[in-house]
Scaffold this motif. Structure first.
Motif, PDB file in Angstrom:
ATOM      1  N   SER A 123       0.858  -1.176   0.000  1.00  0.00           N
ATOM      2  CA  SER A 123       0.000   0.000   0.000  1.00  0.00           C
ATOM      3  C   SER A 123       0.894   1.226   0.000  1.00  0.00           C
ATOM      4  O   SER A 123       2.111   1.130   0.196  1.00  0.00           O
ATOM      5  CB  SER A 123      -0.928   0.008   1.217  1.00  0.00           C
ATOM      6  N   SER A 155      -4.119   8.737  -9.023  1.00  0.00           N
ATOM      7  CA  SER A 155      -4.628   8.583  -7.657  1.00  0.00           C
ATOM      8  C   SER A 155      -3.786   9.386  -6.674  1.00  0.00           C
ATOM      9  O   SER A 155      -4.299  10.178  -5.885  1.00  0.00           O
ATOM     10  CB  SER A 155      -4.625   7.112  -7.254  1.00  0.00           C
ATOM     11  N   ILE A 160      -6.665  11.407  -4.615  1.00  0.00           N
ATOM     12  CA  ILE A 160      -6.521  11.329  -3.161  1.00  0.00           C
ATOM     13  C   ILE A 160      -6.228  12.702  -2.554  1.00  0.00           C
ATOM     14  O   ILE A 160      -6.801  13.052  -1.510  1.00  0.00           O
ATOM     15  CB  ILE A 160      -5.454  10.292  -2.767  1.00  0.00           C
ATOM     16  N   ILE A 223      -3.458   3.366   0.849  1.00  0.00           N
ATOM     17  CA  ILE A 223      -4.204   3.079  -0.376  1.00  0.00           C
ATOM     18  C   ILE A 223      -3.552   1.875  -1.046  1.00  0.00           C
ATOM     19  O   ILE A 223      -2.317   1.761  -1.061  1.00  0.00           O
ATOM     20  CB  ILE A 223      -4.153   4.294  -1.336  1.00  0.00           C
ATOM     21  N   LEU A 270     -10.993   3.530  -3.848  1.00  0.00           N
ATOM     22  CA  LEU A 270     -10.820   4.476  -4.953  1.00  0.00           C
ATOM     23  C   LEU A 270     -12.148   4.734  -5.651  1.00  0.00           C
ATOM     24  O   LEU A 270     -12.447   5.873  -6.047  1.00  0.00           O
ATOM     25  CB  LEU A 270      -9.804   3.927  -5.969  1.00  0.00           C
ATOM     26  N   ILE A 301     -12.634   7.818   3.096  1.00  0.00           N
ATOM     27  CA  ILE A 301     -11.356   7.120   3.192  1.00  0.00           C
ATOM     28  C   ILE A 301     -11.084   6.671   4.625  1.00  0.00           C
ATOM     29  O   ILE A 301     -10.566   5.588   4.874  1.00  0.00           O
ATOM     30  CB  ILE A 301     -10.209   8.010   2.659  1.00  0.00           C
TER      31      ILE A 301
END
Length: 540
Positions: A123, A155, A160, A223, A270, A301
């Protein structure tokens, strides 16, 4: 050496020269590895192309040996072209950004076969950074700054970071300048040389530049890493061979690249962000999925990080596939329950009582959490102001601007409403109430002077500590304690499954898992206390 590269002319020249250099150093061409059609391996770079080519060259050589066929390594500078390449089978396997994967997966049957593991982690974090000598220490204070983001399909450098800004109640219109730069290295350098005040990038790239003057302003939750996926035209047998080969790769670069197993559902976080921020609904649930709806107390999130482990635990103990449903706001959550689109629901006691009296929900267990430092099956609300506010007692709230989470929020409105009514103040008539939708936004509104006071749940102050200077926030009053959040089954849910879930929750003692969820455990429902609360509240 045959190569197909999607990039601008200048970057193509850079990659061509780099490839020529490595070839001259003895790197074997595809034909020397084996015969047959080459496997077209597309890499969509996030750092500069030469760096990415260097990182994946050992992977190319390894795959040629394992698969006994040539591998044609391609760099796809344009993410959009990479997606469109599926139409004419321009690539067989691709290393792509998580949000791009979600977009492509929505319209084609690409299959995830592995995900990246770098330096032992599968991640990564996205970060907002400033120069070490920047005057900004809290993300809530950066209005008017200049901001460097990556391309919209990224991302780590776009999606993000927008989510991080949203937690601080910021949009792109709040910045004096917003620029889109091609890759993370250019973003980092633009902040270092002073072209931009704030930049967005992955934590890995930040580490490359931290020693020369970058500082993290705000970091995301973890993530899932970049994904390796196979194009739809790759048959299952070939896909399995490629997967086995990828999982057998053990590194070979200073950054210790390797690959680990992956599941499509890992990228739902996502998809949630794409839905809530960009309005793109890529969420799909298999027919037998058990849906767990979460009232959006905090950002998507944060909720995903906390409750994904609980969903996995319930899947293991019931034999069913539990997945999270995280709506935009309280009203959407209520709609989902009323329309029967979730099987289980986790919500505050007011929303539970509202939906239970309509016959939609039945409580299975009550949450035990730290409130604020002691484990309780009860919680309370706060009334907060700025430290320098002239409001010194609750009667001073009359005529003031007060920010609430929602009219359906227990700790962010209903508890304070009851508290003030007991003191002869009907706050909905005595003050100017403004809805913020999330606890973070209430604290931010008070911090920035957009509201004179705010109503929040007590534990919410812990969540916003890295957003605002908490020394500027004062607690004006605390409400009495009321029953904590019920975990409930929908009226249409199979009773046998509901009993299994209830037993799994009440027997949950795994300290690590409970810590991840952010609770101390679950206990038997307290019907009497809920009924006493029900007798006091008004249902709008």
């Amino acid at each position: 050496m045959r190569s197909w590269v999607l990039c601008s002319p200048g970057r193509c020249l850079l990659v061509f020269l780099a490839a020529a250099l490595w070839a001259g150093a003895g790197a074997p061409g595809p034909a020397s590895a084996a015969g047959g059609d080459p496997l077209r391996f597309l890499v969509v770079p996030v750092e500069n192309e030469a760096t990415m080519f260097r990182q994946f060259l050992p992977v190319k050589k390894y795959l040629e040996q394992r698969l006994n066929r040539p591998v044609d390594l391609k760099l796809g500078h344009d993410a959009r072209a990479a997606a469109e390449g599926l139409q004419y089978q321009a690539w067989d396997v691709a290393y792509i950004d998580p949000s791009l994967y979600c977009e492509i997966k929505n319209t084609s049957d690409v299959q995830p076969i592995a995900k990246l593991r770098r330096q032992g982690k599968d991640s990564y974090k996205s970060v907002l950074v400033v120069r070490e000598d920047s005057r900004w220490n809290k993300v809530a204070d950066i209005r008017g700054a200049s901001l460097a983001l990556g391309r919209p399909g990224s991302s780590a450098t776009h999606l993000i970071p927008l989510s991080l800004l949203r937690q601080a109640d910021l949009t792109l219109s709040d910045f004096g300048q917003v620029s889109t730069l091609p890759n993370e290295d250019e973003i980092a350098l633009s902040v270092l040389v002073g072209d931009h005040d704030v930049g967005a990038m992955s934590y890995d790239v930040f580490e490359k530049y931290s020693s020369v003057g970058l500082r993290i302003l705000k970091a995301s939750e973890d993530i899932p890493q970049f994904v390796i996926c196979a194009a739809p035209h790759i048959n299952s047998r070939t896909g399995k061979r490629i997967t086995q080969a990828m999982l057998g790769y053990t590194g070979g670069t200073k950054q210790e690249l390797s690959f680990v197993p992956v599941q499509d559902r890992e990228y739902n976080i996502l998809r949630i962000m794409l839905k809530n921020i960009a309005g793109k609904d890529y969420l799909r649930y298999p027919p037998d999925t058990v849906k767990l709806g979460l009232l959006p107390l905090f950002s998507a999130i944060t909720l995903n990080k906390r409750f994904t482990p609980l969903a996995s635990y319930l899947s293991e103990h019931t034999g069913r596939d539990f997945r999270l449903v995280i709506p935009r706001d309280f009203d959407e959550f209520v709609h989902l329950v009323r329309s029967g689109e979730v099987d289980f629901a986790f919500q505050n006691p007011y929303v539970y009582l509202l939906l239970a009296r309509e016959g939609h929900l039945d409580s299975l267990a009550l949450t035990v959490s730290l409130e604020p430092d002691q484990p309780r099956s009860t919680f309370r609300g706060l009334i907060i102001t700025r430290k320098d506010s002239s409001i010194r007692k609750v009667s001073d709230l009359k005529g003031k601007r007060i920010m609430i989470v929602s009219s359906k929020s227990a700790g962010g409105y209903r508890f304070q409403k009851l508290f003030l009514e007991d003191r002869g103040i009907r706050i909905q008539e005595a003050a100017d109430l403004r809805v913020a939708k999330r606890h973070e936004e209430v604290v931010l509104g008070v911090y920035r002077g957009q509201a004179d006071a705010g109503f929040v749940r007590e534990s919410a102050l812990k969540v916003v500590r890295d957003l605002v200077d908490m020394d500027q926030i004062r607690v004006l009053a605390k409400t009495p304690y009321y029953p904590n959040w019920p975990f409930a089954a929908h009226a249409t849910t199979d009773p046998g499954l509901a009993r299994k879930v209830r037993q799994a929750l009440i027997s949950l003692e795994d300290a690590k898992l409970l810590h991840q969820v952010g609770v101390e455990g679950f206990t038997e429902p307290q019907g009497d206390d809920l009924e006493q609360l029900k007798a006091r509240v008004e249902f709008d």
